[in-house]
Design a protein around this motif. Structure first.
Motif, PDB file in Angstrom:
ATOM      1  N   PHE A  81      78.685  68.458  -3.092  1.00 57.61           N
ATOM      2  CA  PHE A  81      78.260  67.543  -2.029  1.00 57.61           C
ATOM      3  C   PHE A  81      79.455  67.184  -1.159  1.00 57.61           C
ATOM      4  CE2 PHE A  81      79.646  65.095  -5.630  1.00 57.61           C
ATOM      5  CZ  PHE A  81      80.397  64.067  -5.079  1.00 57.61           C
ATOM      6  N   ARG A  82      79.144  66.559  -0.025  1.00 57.56           N
ATOM      7  CA  ARG A  82      80.185  66.131   0.918  1.00 57.56           C
ATOM      8  C   ARG A  82      79.888  64.698   1.359  1.00 57.56           C
ATOM      9  NH1 ARG A  82      80.939  70.533   5.196  1.00 57.56           N
ATOM     10  NH2 ARG A  82      82.039  71.483   3.433  1.00 57.56           N
ATOM     11  N   VAL A  83      80.940  63.902   1.498  1.00 57.47           N
ATOM     12  CA  VAL A  83      80.804  62.528   2.005  1.00 57.47           C
ATOM     13  C   VAL A  83      81.614  62.427   3.288  1.00 57.47           C
ATOM     14  CG1 VAL A  83      81.188  60.081   1.541  1.00 57.47           C
ATOM     15  CG2 VAL A  83      80.556  61.616  -0.337  1.00 57.47           C
ATOM     16  N   ILE A  84      80.952  61.947   4.350  1.00 59.13           N
ATOM     17  CA  ILE A  84      81.585  61.889   5.672  1.00 59.13           C
ATOM     18  C   ILE A  84      81.379  60.499   6.268  1.00 59.13           C
ATOM     19  CG2 ILE A  84      81.505  62.778   8.055  1.00 59.13           C
ATOM     20  CD1 ILE A  84      80.221  65.349   6.840  1.00 59.13           C
ATOM     21  N   THR A  85      82.425  59.964   6.900  1.00 56.27           N
ATOM     22  CA  THR A  85      82.222  58.786   7.754  1.00 56.27           C
ATOM     23  C   THR A  85      82.899  59.035   9.095  1.00 56.27           C
ATOM     24  OG1 THR A  85      82.355  56.389   7.905  1.00 56.27           O
ATOM     25  CG2 THR A  85      84.204  57.470   6.809  1.00 56.27           C
ATOM     26  N   ASN A  86      82.119  58.970  10.155  1.00 55.05           N
ATOM     27  CA  ASN A  86      82.650  59.166  11.497  1.00 55.05           C
ATOM     28  C   ASN A  86      83.120  57.824  12.039  1.00 55.05           C
ATOM     29  OD1 ASN A  86      81.910  61.929  11.516  1.00 55.05           O
ATOM     30  ND2 ASN A  86      79.806  61.362  12.013  1.00 55.05           N
ATOM     31  N   HIS A  97      77.779  50.780  12.798  1.00 59.08           N
ATOM     32  CA  HIS A  97      77.792  50.021  11.547  1.00 59.08           C
ATOM     33  C   HIS A  97      78.255  51.031  10.501  1.00 59.08           C
ATOM     34  CE1 HIS A  97      75.659  47.031   8.655  1.00 59.08           C
ATOM     35  NE2 HIS A  97      76.198  47.976   7.887  1.00 59.08           N
ATOM     36  N   LEU A  98      79.334  50.702   9.815  1.00 56.62           N
ATOM     37  CA  LEU A  98      79.951  51.637   8.852  1.00 56.62           C
ATOM     38  C   LEU A  98      78.906  52.309   7.972  1.00 56.62           C
ATOM     39  CD1 LEU A  98      82.496  52.748   7.358  1.00 56.62           C
ATOM     40  CD2 LEU A  98      82.401  50.677   5.947  1.00 56.62           C
ATOM     41  N   HIS A  99      78.959  53.630   7.904  1.00 60.35           N
ATOM     42  CA  HIS A  99      78.045  54.363   7.026  1.00 60.35           C
ATOM     43  C   HIS A  99      78.715  55.637   6.534  1.00 60.35           C
ATOM     44  CE1 HIS A  99      77.310  55.622  11.200  1.00 60.35           C
ATOM     45  NE2 HIS A  99      77.072  56.837  10.721  1.00 60.35           N
ATOM     46  N   PHE A 100      78.344  56.011   5.325  1.00 65.25           N
ATOM     47  CA  PHE A 100      78.858  57.223   4.703  1.00 65.25           C
ATOM     48  C   PHE A 100      77.702  58.198   4.545  1.00 65.25           C
ATOM     49  CE2 PHE A 100      81.654  53.783   3.655  1.00 65.25           C
ATOM     50  CZ  PHE A 100      82.928  54.333   3.689  1.00 65.25           C
ATOM     51  N   HIS A 101      77.817  59.361   5.181  1.00 58.84           N
ATOM     52  CA  HIS A 101      76.820  60.417   4.995  1.00 58.84           C
ATOM     53  C   HIS A 101      77.098  61.092   3.648  1.00 58.84           C
ATOM     54  CE1 HIS A 101      75.696  60.785   9.413  1.00 58.84           C
ATOM     55  NE2 HIS A 101      76.879  60.224   9.530  1.00 58.84           N
ATOM     56  N   VAL A 102      76.070  61.189   2.813  1.00 61.02           N
ATOM     57  CA  VAL A 102      76.174  61.944   1.558  1.00 61.02           C
ATOM     58  C   VAL A 102      75.251  63.150   1.719  1.00 61.02           C
ATOM     59  CG1 VAL A 102      75.906  61.899  -0.942  1.00 61.02           C
ATOM     60  CG2 VAL A 102      76.572  59.803   0.288  1.00 61.02           C
ATOM     61  N   ILE A 103      75.865  64.340   1.725  1.00 60.61           N
ATOM     62  CA  ILE A 103      75.150  65.558   2.118  1.00 60.61           C
ATOM     63  C   ILE A 103      75.290  66.614   1.033  1.00 60.61           C
ATOM     64  CG2 ILE A 103      75.188  67.465   3.805  1.00 60.61           C
ATOM     65  CD1 ILE A 103      76.255  65.336   5.822  1.00 60.61           C
ATOM     66  N   GLY A 104      74.166  67.278   0.741  1.00 63.38           N
ATOM     67  CA  GLY A 104      74.228  68.367  -0.240  1.00 63.38           C
ATOM     68  C   GLY A 104      72.875  69.042  -0.378  1.00 63.38           C
ATOM     69  N   GLY A 105      72.777  69.916  -1.366  1.00 63.12           N
ATOM     70  CA  GLY A 105      71.523  70.610  -1.617  1.00 63.12           C
ATOM     71  C   GLY A 105      71.448  71.964  -0.951  1.00 63.12           C
ATOM     72  N   ARG A 106      72.503  72.363  -0.283  1.00 60.45           N
ATOM     73  CA  ARG A 106      72.605  73.722   0.266  1.00 60.45           C
ATOM     74  C   ARG A 106      74.085  74.069   0.327  1.00 60.45           C
ATOM     75  NH1 ARG A 106      74.846  73.271   5.260  1.00 60.45           N
ATOM     76  NH2 ARG A 106      74.138  71.640   6.683  1.00 60.45           N
ATOM     77  N   GLU A 107      74.351  75.354   0.615  1.00 59.30           N
ATOM     78  CA  GLU A 107      75.742  75.785   0.797  1.00 59.30           C
ATOM     79  C   GLU A 107      76.313  75.082   2.033  1.00 59.30           C
ATOM     80  OE1 GLU A 107      78.664  78.672  -0.718  1.00 59.30           O
ATOM     81  OE2 GLU A 107      76.676  78.144  -1.440  1.00 59.30           O
ATOM     82  N   LEU A 108      77.467  74.455   1.894  1.00 59.32           N
ATOM     83  CA  LEU A 108      78.080  73.753   3.023  1.00 59.32           C
ATOM     84  C   LEU A 108      79.259  74.577   3.542  1.00 59.32           C
ATOM     85  CD1 LEU A 108      78.028  70.164   1.465  1.00 59.32           C
ATOM     86  CD2 LEU A 108      76.473  71.058   3.202  1.00 59.32           C
ATOM     87  N   ALA A 109      79.298  74.752   4.858  1.00 61.37           N
ATOM     88  CA  ALA A 109      80.362  75.567   5.458  1.00 61.37           C
ATOM     89  C   ALA A 109      81.723  74.959   5.159  1.00 61.37           C
ATOM     90  CB  ALA A 109      80.147  75.654   6.962  1.00 61.37           C
ATOM     91  N   MET A 110      82.726  75.829   5.031  1.00 58.36           N
ATOM     92  CA  MET A 110      84.090  75.373   4.754  1.00 58.36           C
ATOM     93  C   MET A 110      84.742  74.921   6.045  1.00 58.36           C
ATOM     94  SD  MET A 110      85.025  75.648   1.554  1.00 58.36           S
ATOM     95  CE  MET A 110      86.768  76.051   1.476  1.00 58.36           C
TER      96      MET A 110
END
Ligand code: AMP
Ligand code: ZN
Length: 113
Positions: A81-86, A97-110
């Motif tokens: 998984f990947r965690v992102i905050t822009n 408003h501060l937020h962290f995207h939690v992303i996964g469940g597929r191949e994530l590009a490098m």
């Protein structure tokens, strides 16, 4: 108060909540970019990481707890998984408003950008 994520945290706007604690809410992103795409937000308003201060210990540990719950419950703990905050419009932040995207469940590009 015109912040949509404050309204979601207060239960004034609907969201598919997947985790809630004293300090944090996690809910599904309305425009998923992956099979799992959850946003973790503090209940108190912080515009971005820049506004987090040294007293926000409960906020940050709450975010960590929520991320751990989401990755375990969805199974992406195992698959990656990947965690992102822009932070800032130039970085792609559209909700201030501060937020962290939690992303996964597929191949994530490098990629980092
Ligand atoms: P960012 O571009 O990093 O600020 O991310 C904002 C995210 O919030 C985007 O991925 C949107 O799809 C998502 N979003 C905006 N409004 C809502 C909403 N009402 N419920 C759930 N997700 C939302
Ligand atoms: Zn807010």
């Amino acid at each position: 108060m015109e912040c949509i994520f404050c309204k979601i945290a207060a239960g004034e706007l609907p969201a598919k909540k997947v985790f809630e604690s004293e300090h944090v809410v996690a809910f599904e992103d309305i425009h998923k970019v992956a099979p799992v795409h959850v946003l973790v937000i503090p209940k108190v308003h912080r515009q971005s990481l820049l506004e987090v201060n040294p007293n926000d210990v409960d906020l940050l540990s709450g975010v960590q707890e929520a991320i751990r719950a989401v990755i375990k419950d969805t199974g992406i703990e195992q698959t990656g998984f990947r965690v992102i905050t822009n932070s800032g419009a130039a970085a792609g932040q559209t909700v201030f408003h501060l937020h962290f995207h939690v992303i996964g469940g597929r191949e994530l590009a490098m990629t980092l950008a």
